[in-house]
Design a protein around this motif. Structure first.
Motif, PDB file in Angstrom:
ATOM      1  N   ASP A 145      41.409  42.619  49.164  1.00 21.79           N
ATOM      2  CA  ASP A 145      40.805  41.535  50.118  1.00 21.79           C
ATOM      3  C   ASP A 145      39.942  42.616  51.014  1.00 21.79           C
ATOM      4  OD1 ASP A 145      42.743  39.453  49.841  1.00 21.79           O
ATOM      5  OD2 ASP A 145      44.182  40.620  50.728  1.00 21.79           O
ATOM      6  N   CYS A 146      39.183  43.483  50.286  1.00 20.58           N
ATOM      7  CA  CYS A 146      38.332  44.332  50.888  1.00 20.58           C
ATOM      8  C   CYS A 146      36.760  44.196  50.193  1.00 20.58           C
ATOM      9  CB  CYS A 146      38.569  45.775  50.955  1.00 20.58           C
ATOM     10  SG  CYS A 146      37.625  46.873  51.780  1.00 20.58           S
ATOM     11  N   PRO A 147      35.940  43.202  50.997  1.00 22.70           N
ATOM     12  CA  PRO A 147      34.562  43.035  50.449  1.00 22.70           C
ATOM     13  C   PRO A 147      33.923  44.195  50.137  1.00 22.70           C
ATOM     14  CG  PRO A 147      35.097  41.449  52.033  1.00 22.70           C
ATOM     15  CD  PRO A 147      36.113  42.459  52.272  1.00 22.70           C
ATOM     16  N   ALA A 148      33.782  45.303  50.925  1.00 28.67           N
ATOM     17  CA  ALA A 148      32.905  46.423  50.744  1.00 28.67           C
ATOM     18  C   ALA A 148      33.652  47.181  49.544  1.00 28.67           C
ATOM     19  CB  ALA A 148      33.197  47.423  51.777  1.00 28.67           C
ATOM     20  N   PHE A 149      34.938  47.220  49.283  1.00 28.05           N
ATOM     21  CA  PHE A 149      35.509  47.923  48.112  1.00 28.05           C
ATOM     22  C   PHE A 149      35.270  47.112  46.823  1.00 28.05           C
ATOM     23  CE2 PHE A 149      38.989  49.104  45.264  1.00 28.05           C
ATOM     24  CZ  PHE A 149      38.811  50.536  45.193  1.00 28.05           C
ATOM     25  N   GLN A 150      34.948  45.674  46.973  1.00 27.50           N
ATOM     26  CA  GLN A 150      34.863  44.997  45.672  1.00 27.50           C
ATOM     27  C   GLN A 150      33.571  45.392  45.174  1.00 27.50           C
ATOM     28  OE1 GLN A 150      35.920  40.763  45.949  1.00 27.50           O
ATOM     29  NE2 GLN A 150      37.828  41.250  46.902  1.00 27.50           N
ATOM     30  N   LYS A 151      32.552  45.406  46.327  1.00 25.65           N
ATOM     31  CA  LYS A 151      31.077  45.774  45.908  1.00 25.65           C
ATOM     32  C   LYS A 151      30.976  47.147  45.439  1.00 25.65           C
ATOM     33  CE  LYS A 151      26.566  46.271  47.953  1.00 25.65           C
ATOM     34  NZ  LYS A 151      26.178  47.619  47.419  1.00 25.65           N
ATOM     35  N   HIS A 152      31.843  48.180  45.903  1.00 28.80           N
ATOM     36  CA  HIS A 152      31.960  49.325  45.314  1.00 28.80           C
ATOM     37  C   HIS A 152      32.415  49.227  43.792  1.00 28.80           C
ATOM     38  CE1 HIS A 152      33.309  53.609  44.747  1.00 28.80           C
ATOM     39  NE2 HIS A 152      34.367  53.323  44.237  1.00 28.80           N
ATOM     40  N   VAL A 153      33.423  48.513  43.525  1.00 27.94           N
ATOM     41  CA  VAL A 153      33.721  48.324  42.136  1.00 27.94           C
ATOM     42  C   VAL A 153      32.702  47.886  41.245  1.00 27.94           C
ATOM     43  CG1 VAL A 153      35.362  47.163  40.633  1.00 27.94           C
ATOM     44  CG2 VAL A 153      36.092  48.196  42.719  1.00 27.94           C
ATOM     45  N   GLN A 154      32.070  46.881  41.872  1.00 26.54           N
ATOM     46  CA  GLN A 154      30.980  46.439  41.141  1.00 26.54           C
ATOM     47  C   GLN A 154      29.731  47.292  40.629  1.00 26.54           C
ATOM     48  OE1 GLN A 154      30.350  42.936  43.450  1.00 26.54           O
ATOM     49  NE2 GLN A 154      31.246  41.622  41.947  1.00 26.54           N
ATOM     50  N   ASP A 155      29.469  48.054  41.818  1.00 20.47           N
ATOM     51  CA  ASP A 155      28.440  49.265  41.891  1.00 20.47           C
ATOM     52  C   ASP A 155      28.932  50.136  40.851  1.00 20.47           C
ATOM     53  OD1 ASP A 155      26.931  47.544  43.725  1.00 20.47           O
ATOM     54  OD2 ASP A 155      27.466  49.039  45.364  1.00 20.47           O
ATOM     55  N   VAL A 156      29.945  50.511  40.579  1.00 20.83           N
ATOM     56  CA  VAL A 156      30.711  51.709  39.820  1.00 20.83           C
ATOM     57  C   VAL A 156      30.237  51.035  38.577  1.00 20.83           C
ATOM     58  CG1 VAL A 156      32.408  52.703  38.807  1.00 20.83           C
ATOM     59  CG2 VAL A 156      32.015  52.867  41.246  1.00 20.83           C
ATOM     60  N   GLN A 157      30.652  49.711  38.255  1.00 15.22           N
ATOM     61  CA  GLN A 157      30.685  49.136  36.829  1.00 15.22           C
ATOM     62  C   GLN A 157      29.385  48.776  36.273  1.00 15.22           C
ATOM     63  OE1 GLN A 157      35.159  47.547  36.617  1.00 15.22           O
ATOM     64  NE2 GLN A 157      33.790  45.853  36.898  1.00 15.22           N
ATOM     65  N   ASN A 158      28.270  48.781  37.220  1.00 17.05           N
ATOM     66  CA  ASN A 158      26.975  48.488  36.832  1.00 17.05           C
ATOM     67  C   ASN A 158      26.093  49.721  36.760  1.00 17.05           C
ATOM     68  OD1 ASN A 158      27.184  45.702  37.027  1.00 17.05           O
ATOM     69  ND2 ASN A 158      26.905  45.583  39.049  1.00 17.05           N
ATOM     70  N   SER A 159      26.758  50.773  37.234  1.00 12.64           N
ATOM     71  CA  SER A 159      26.018  51.989  36.896  1.00 12.64           C
ATOM     72  C   SER A 159      25.816  52.662  35.719  1.00 12.64           C
ATOM     73  CB  SER A 159      26.754  53.322  37.677  1.00 12.64           C
ATOM     74  OG  SER A 159      27.958  53.651  36.778  1.00 12.64           O
ATOM     75  N   ALA A 160      24.649  53.283  35.628  1.00 15.10           N
ATOM     76  CA  ALA A 160      24.442  54.020  34.103  1.00 15.10           C
ATOM     77  C   ALA A 160      25.217  54.558  33.563  1.00 15.10           C
ATOM     78  CB  ALA A 160      23.124  54.660  34.381  1.00 15.10           C
ATOM     79  N   GLU A 161      26.031  55.585  34.521  1.00 16.46           N
ATOM     80  CA  GLU A 161      26.963  56.165  34.009  1.00 16.46           C
ATOM     81  C   GLU A 161      28.216  55.649  33.231  1.00 16.46           C
ATOM     82  OE1 GLU A 161      25.973  56.641  36.860  1.00 16.46           O
ATOM     83  OE2 GLU A 161      25.101  58.409  37.061  1.00 16.46           O
ATOM     84  N   PHE A 162      28.624  54.429  33.838  1.00 12.74           N
ATOM     85  CA  PHE A 162      29.679  53.621  33.302  1.00 12.74           C
ATOM     86  C   PHE A 162      29.233  53.015  32.183  1.00 12.74           C
ATOM     87  CE2 PHE A 162      32.664  49.980  33.260  1.00 12.74           C
ATOM     88  CZ  PHE A 162      33.727  50.581  33.750  1.00 12.74           C
ATOM     89  N   GLN A 163      27.946  52.465  32.312  1.00  8.73           N
ATOM     90  CA  GLN A 163      27.370  51.712  30.929  1.00  8.73           C
ATOM     91  C   GLN A 163      27.492  52.263  29.849  1.00  8.73           C
ATOM     92  OE1 GLN A 163      26.857  48.371  31.021  1.00  8.73           O
ATOM     93  NE2 GLN A 163      27.660  48.544  33.022  1.00  8.73           N
TER      94      GLN A 163
END
Length: 448
Positions: A145-163
């Motif tokens: 229930d933490c919007p900033a953490f959900q954004k963090h998760v999405q940012d991690v998964q959209n990062s070049a390293e994760f891809q």
């Protein structure tokens, strides 16, 4: 530097084995799961291990003055996460306590008629636990229930390293599809893939015989990479470290209570899931010297934080950190903030004071939540613990909707349980006296 006297210990413990538990890849919310006899045995074994280490008078780490045979409830406090994986975590806490304080026939009472009654199960010791529910206390599950953490998760998964990791994992996912029965095979969902494969490998004999060699190791390796990226942050006070930033609220308060000679607390257990371990090791710099800890800790793992007192003339208290991954190894000492020996309590608090989340208000700010009806984390129908008060509250809400938050604030302050505070109370903030002591001593602290 030697600090042989142990005044008390705070233990962060992970639950034992459980059934498969699906976790949403973005919200990180978990579905229902339950403990298994194996998980209960793992937790009980951990409790027995802690008893032999800290309650045995012959141990070099024996806690000075603690009652070891019959529990003194003023000396022991237990907090249990009952959000995601709650049933399994609660059962693990119960099993751990059974090992920590086993049944004792001396747990008896003599009645007025001279009849002696021994507690059930030959003296079973009933130790109360404080359940920590995320709908009113965010200290042990701040990432949902933490919007900033959900954004963090999405940012991690959209990062070049994760891809890049995702592309590298595709051959393995293709080979694994026949063994996950329709489950999504992707880096985003790899934690759930590993959790399913691991659960089946442990509990399903047919599946264990069919799974090709190295598949479990590969699934675990990719899951470690994802979870370490999700539950960490380059900044000590970053949103990725929210799991440990909130858990440290309880840890620091317990350490301060143990250090205070007038407080009887000597042993605290925080039973939780894997997330705070990963964040803690990043937040305190442990992974810099122990990169192998960038991983999901095994079931039954534990982090022990020992409060040790220096011999005269040094009047300071020091902390020693020990980690045990799973139930098949002993504690090993690890060091925080690049120290090579025990760290002064005052320095530990000083370094963390600006990153710890001490209240629901601070949690809301960290999560970028602006609506007070959301950040208070209350259930849809607020309760006070009293039926009469609840009825009064319902009438009050109907007549005075604009005054909801004032009333709830008062209700929260009336609660007796120790939990993450509301907007005004600060339960675990570092005391100004301790922080000031560190500032005064800073010139005398040796950098290791």
């Amino acid at each position: 530097m030697s600090h042989p006297e142990v005044l008390g210990v705070v233990v962060l413990a992970r639950n034992g084995d459980r059934t498969e538990c699906y976790q949403d890849p973005i919200t990180q919310k978990s579905e229902y799961t339950q403990s298994t006899p194996l998980g209960e045995a793992q937790a009980h074994q951990l409790g027995t291990y802690l008893r032999n280490l800290y309650l045995n008078s012959g141990s070099s780490s024996h806690i000075r003055g603690i009652h070891s045979d019959l529990v003194n409830l003023k000396e022991v406090h237990v907090r249990v996460k009952v959000g995601g994986e709650g049933a399994a975590v609660f059962d693990s806490a119960t099993a751990l306590l059974q090992g920590l304080f086993p049944p004792n026939p001396a747990n008896r009472i003599t009645l007025a008629n001279e009849t002696t009654i021994v507690a059930p199960l030959n003296g079973y010791q009933y130790i109360p636990v404080e359940t920590v529910e995320p709908n009113n206390d965010r200290s042990l599950e701040p990432w949902t229930d933490c919007p900033a953490f959900q954004k963090h998760v999405q940012d991690v998964q959209n990062s070049a390293e994760f891809q890049e990791m995702s592309r590298n994992a595709q051959p393995f996912f293709s080979a694994l599809r026949d063994f996950v029965f329709g489950r999504e095979t992707s880096m985003e969902n790899v934690y759930n893939i590993w959790d399913f494969v691991n659960s089946e490998l442990i509990h399903n004999k047919t599946y264990a015989h069919r799974l090709p060699p190295t598949f479990i190791e590969q699934a675990r390796g990719y899951a470690n990479l994802r979870e370490d990226a999700i539950y960490s942050d380059k900044a000590m006070g970053g949103i990725g470290n929210i799991a440990s930033r909130a858990a440290l609220s309880s840890i620091l308060k317990a350490l301060q209570r143990i250090a205070f000679n007038g407080d009887p607390l000597q042993f605290m257990v925080i039973e939780t899931t894997y997330q705070p371990f990963i964040s803690f090791f990043h937040q305190t710099g442990v992974v810099d010297t122990h990169p192998e800890l960038k991983a999901i800790p095994d079931f039954g793992s534990a982090l022990a934080i020992e409060l040790r007192r220096a011999p005269p003339p040094d009047a300071r208290d020091f902390l020693r950190f020990k980690f045990r991954n799973g139930t098949h190894e002993d504690f090993r000492t690890i060091h925080v903030f690049k120290h090579h020996e025990d760290i002064p309590l005052t320095e530990f608090i000083y370094r963390l004071e600006n990153s710890v989340i001490d209240s629901n208000r601070e949690w809301a700010q960290a999560c970028s939540i602006s609506s007070e009806s959301t950040w208070l984390g209350l259930p849809e129908r607020a309760t006070t613990g009293s039926k009469l008060a609840d009825a009064s509250l319902g009438v009050f809400l109907a007549l005075f909707a604009m005054m909801i938050m004032v009333f709830v604030g008062k209700a929260i302050r009336r609660r007796r349980s120790v939990r993450l505070s509301g907007p005004e109370d600060r339960l675990s903030a570092p005391s100004e006296l301790i922080v000031q002591q560190y500032r005064d001593q800073k010139s005398h602290v040796v950098a290791f």
